[in-house]
Scaffold this motif. Structure first.
Motif, PDB file in Angstrom:
ATOM      1  N   LEU A  84      33.052  15.866 -36.637  1.00 21.52           N
ATOM      2  CA  LEU A  84      33.923  16.740 -37.404  1.00 21.52           C
ATOM      3  C   LEU A  84      34.601  17.763 -36.507  1.00 21.52           C
ATOM      4  CD1 LEU A  84      34.981  17.673 -40.180  1.00 21.52           C
ATOM      5  CD2 LEU A  84      32.935  19.087 -40.402  1.00 21.52           C
ATOM      6  N   ARG A  85      33.868  18.253 -35.490  1.00 22.21           N
ATOM      7  CA  ARG A  85      34.401  19.297 -34.632  1.00 22.21           C
ATOM      8  C   ARG A  85      35.244  18.729 -33.509  1.00 22.21           C
ATOM      9  NH1 ARG A  85      28.979  22.595 -33.387  1.00 22.21           N
ATOM     10  NH2 ARG A  85      28.027  20.594 -33.916  1.00 22.21           N
ATOM     11  N   ARG A  86      36.325  19.402 -33.197  1.00 23.19           N
ATOM     12  CA  ARG A  86      37.195  18.975 -32.110  1.00 23.19           C
ATOM     13  C   ARG A  86      36.553  19.320 -30.771  1.00 23.19           C
ATOM     14  NH1 ARG A  86      43.577  20.575 -30.952  1.00 23.19           N
ATOM     15  NH2 ARG A  86      43.669  19.638 -28.880  1.00 23.19           N
ATOM     16  N   ARG A 111      29.488  27.419 -37.175  1.00 27.60           N
ATOM     17  CA  ARG A 111      29.747  28.575 -38.033  1.00 27.60           C
ATOM     18  C   ARG A 111      31.248  28.851 -38.175  1.00 27.60           C
ATOM     19  NH1 ARG A 111      27.459  30.881 -33.363  1.00 27.60           N
ATOM     20  NH2 ARG A 111      28.907  32.144 -32.123  1.00 27.60           N
ATOM     21  N   GLU A 112      32.036  28.423 -37.199  1.00 31.13           N
ATOM     22  CA  GLU A 112      33.479  28.595 -37.319  1.00 31.13           C
ATOM     23  C   GLU A 112      34.059  27.690 -38.400  1.00 31.13           C
ATOM     24  OE1 GLU A 112      35.921  29.539 -33.618  1.00 31.13           O
ATOM     25  OE2 GLU A 112      34.250  28.387 -32.785  1.00 31.13           O
ATOM     26  N   ALA A 121      36.599  27.431 -43.643  1.00 30.40           N
ATOM     27  CA  ALA A 121      36.589  26.986 -45.036  1.00 30.40           C
ATOM     28  C   ALA A 121      36.358  28.166 -45.981  1.00 30.40           C
ATOM     29  CB  ALA A 121      35.517  25.922 -45.248  1.00 30.40           C
ATOM     30  N   GLY A 122      35.614  29.170 -45.525  1.00 32.69           N
ATOM     31  CA  GLY A 122      35.323  30.326 -46.358  1.00 32.69           C
ATOM     32  C   GLY A 122      36.549  31.158 -46.695  1.00 32.69           C
ATOM     33  N   VAL A 130      34.340  35.792 -37.260  1.00 31.73           N
ATOM     34  CA  VAL A 130      33.757  34.639 -36.563  1.00 31.73           C
ATOM     35  C   VAL A 130      34.800  33.733 -35.933  1.00 31.73           C
ATOM     36  CG1 VAL A 130      32.390  32.528 -36.916  1.00 31.73           C
ATOM     37  CG2 VAL A 130      31.694  34.668 -38.015  1.00 31.73           C
ATOM     38  N   LEU A 131      35.933  33.518 -36.607  1.00 33.03           N
ATOM     39  CA  LEU A 131      36.932  32.570 -36.118  1.00 33.03           C
ATOM     40  C   LEU A 131      37.504  33.030 -34.784  1.00 33.03           C
ATOM     41  CD1 LEU A 131      37.955  29.944 -37.410  1.00 33.03           C
ATOM     42  CD2 LEU A 131      39.950  31.218 -38.228  1.00 33.03           C
TER      43      LEU A 131
END
Length: 438
Positions: free
Chosen positions: A4-6, A18-19, A24-25, A211-212
């Motif tokens: 899923l993660r790049r 967590r990012e 999504a949050g 966080v992002l």
């Protein structure tokens, strides 16, 4: 199992789990605004209380929304290109969030006769919401792998509908409990729901802002920052060579999103005026539709990466046509509920699928610019769709069913244009454009 993660080069920080949750949050955070203010509560309050049920009230509301969407449409591509060149997506996201939160809280001051104030605040807050929506979407290609964009986009839309449902539920509880506790009409406590919505948006957005991470690097603008921004916008819009499938899909988005935004904008009005629902019944129906929309976004987000972007989106557009057909034939409320939930599934699925496909066709290091174009397409559709609905309704003597049936033409046009989009060719062109920038 596809990741899923790049995966990024060694000089960039890896994407943390967590990012993904934080990204999504943000959909969870901002959905309370559009659900409560635009779709279910403040729109009806504006017509009934602020404008005192005047004949022009509905037109004034749709005009305010059209102005805000037009403002985003005009500014989004250049702002996106600026954010790419300066690597300031996160900064722009923080600014738009703060403006939308503050403006939503200020809506609590709107009461009978506060038409100008209400319109001004709706224009500002909805424009800030729309710009923030574009910016958060621009992080998607940085976070998700090529075969994971559909899932992550689906998670975001799904969480968004859950967030909208929760905030709308709290507001409905306050409207009912507050009115009973103070012995007043329900409309008297609606302004406090604006404070609830603003506070929820701010608190839920904090994890995203904290966080992002910004992985983009500032790029040189040899001929001036804004001149370079508009030159890249002109290239993306006008040149036939290169990103032709991306541009075709953006035109497809203008068409089918005109139908989607029409349904979102007039949902409460349609259920009350055409179907005879009370305000409470309309809110409950919209809450249930948020559940089915969340399911649609999550399920189709998983399906999209396996079935393919174009087939998945085509299925959702056919579902929209089915929902409109059910609304047309609905004579009792059971069929209305069926139609509304089919529309809910299609709503979540089409929103998620469209955003993911834009990300898939987007060249690296042009994310904010391309998603600015996505915002341009969505906001243009938001102007075209509701105004077309209003025009047909007026021409038909207030027949909302005919106006809803006419809305189906937007989905038919979207399907026709989608058939011309070659997704593999578009992805290959994105890689070529990435190499050229590199």
């Amino acid at each position: 199992m596809p990741t899923l993660r790049r995966t990024h080069p060694a000089d960039l920080p890896p994407v943390q789990r967590r990012e993904l949750w934080a990204w999504a949050g943000y959909d969870f955070a901002n959905s309370g605004y559009t659900t409560v203010v635009i779709t279910a509560v403040f729109n009806a309050y504006f017509v009934r209380v602020v404008a005192d049920g005047a004949d022009w009230a509905t037109f004034a509301w749709t005009l305010a929304l059209s102005l805000s969407y037009l403002l985003v449409a005009v500014t989004a591509p250049a702002l996106g290109a600026w954010a790419d060149l300066r690597a300031r997506k996160k900064f722009l996201l923080a600014i738009t969030t703060a403006v939308c939160v503050a403006g939503t809280a200020a809506l609590a001051a709107c009461g009978p006769g506060s038409v100008a104030l209400a319109i001004a605040l709706v224009v500002v807050t909805n424009a800030a919401f729309g710009t923030g929506e574009n910016v958060i979407a621009a992080f998607l290609p940085e976070l998700a792998s090529e075969d994971g964009m559909g899932r992550l986009s689906g998670y975001g839309w799904g969480f968004g509908y859950v967030g909208g449902l929760l905030i709308l539920g709290v507001c409905l509880w306050w409207i009912m409990a507050g009115a009973a506790a103070f012995g007043v009409d329900a409309s008297a406590v609606v302004p406090q729901t604006m404070l609830i919505t603003a506070a929820a948006f701010l608190l839920a957005a904090l994890p995203t802002l904290l966080v992002l991470r910004e992985r983009a690097r500032p790029q040189p603008a040899r001929s001036g920052l804004w001149r370079t921004s508009f030159a890249r916008l002109r290239q993306a819009l006008l040149e036939s060579e290169g990103l032709i499938d991306l541009r075709r899909f953006l035109l497809c988005i203008v068409c089918y999103q005109a139908g989607v935004m029409t349904v979102i904008t007039i949902a409460a009005i349609f259920t009350e005026q055409a179907l005879g629902f009370s305000t409470t019944e309309s809110i409950v129906l919209i809450m249930v539709v948020n559940v089915t929309a969340a399911v649609g976004a999550l399920v189709f987000g998983l399906v999209q990466d396996r079935l393919g972007h174009r087939p998945t989106l085509a299925i959702t557009l056919v579902a929209w046509l089915a929902a409109i057909g059910l609304f047309w034939f609905a004579e009792d409320r059971r069929l209305v509920w069926v139609a509304a939930n089919v529309a809910g599934l299609a709503l979540g699925a089409s929103q998620s699928a469209g955003r993911a496909l834009v990300g898939y066709l987007c060249p690296a290091r042009r994310e904010a610019e391309v998603f600015g174009l996505w915002g341009l397409a969505v906001k243009l559709s938001s102007v075209i769709g509701p105004l077309a609905f209003g025009a047909v309704s007026w021409a038909s003597g207030g027949d909302y069913r005919i106006a809803m049936l006419a809305t189906s033409l937007f989905f038919v046009a979207g399907l026709a244009i989608l058939a011309t989009v070659d997704v593999p060719r578009g992805r290959a062109a994105a890689r070529v454009a990435d190499a050229a920038i590199g």
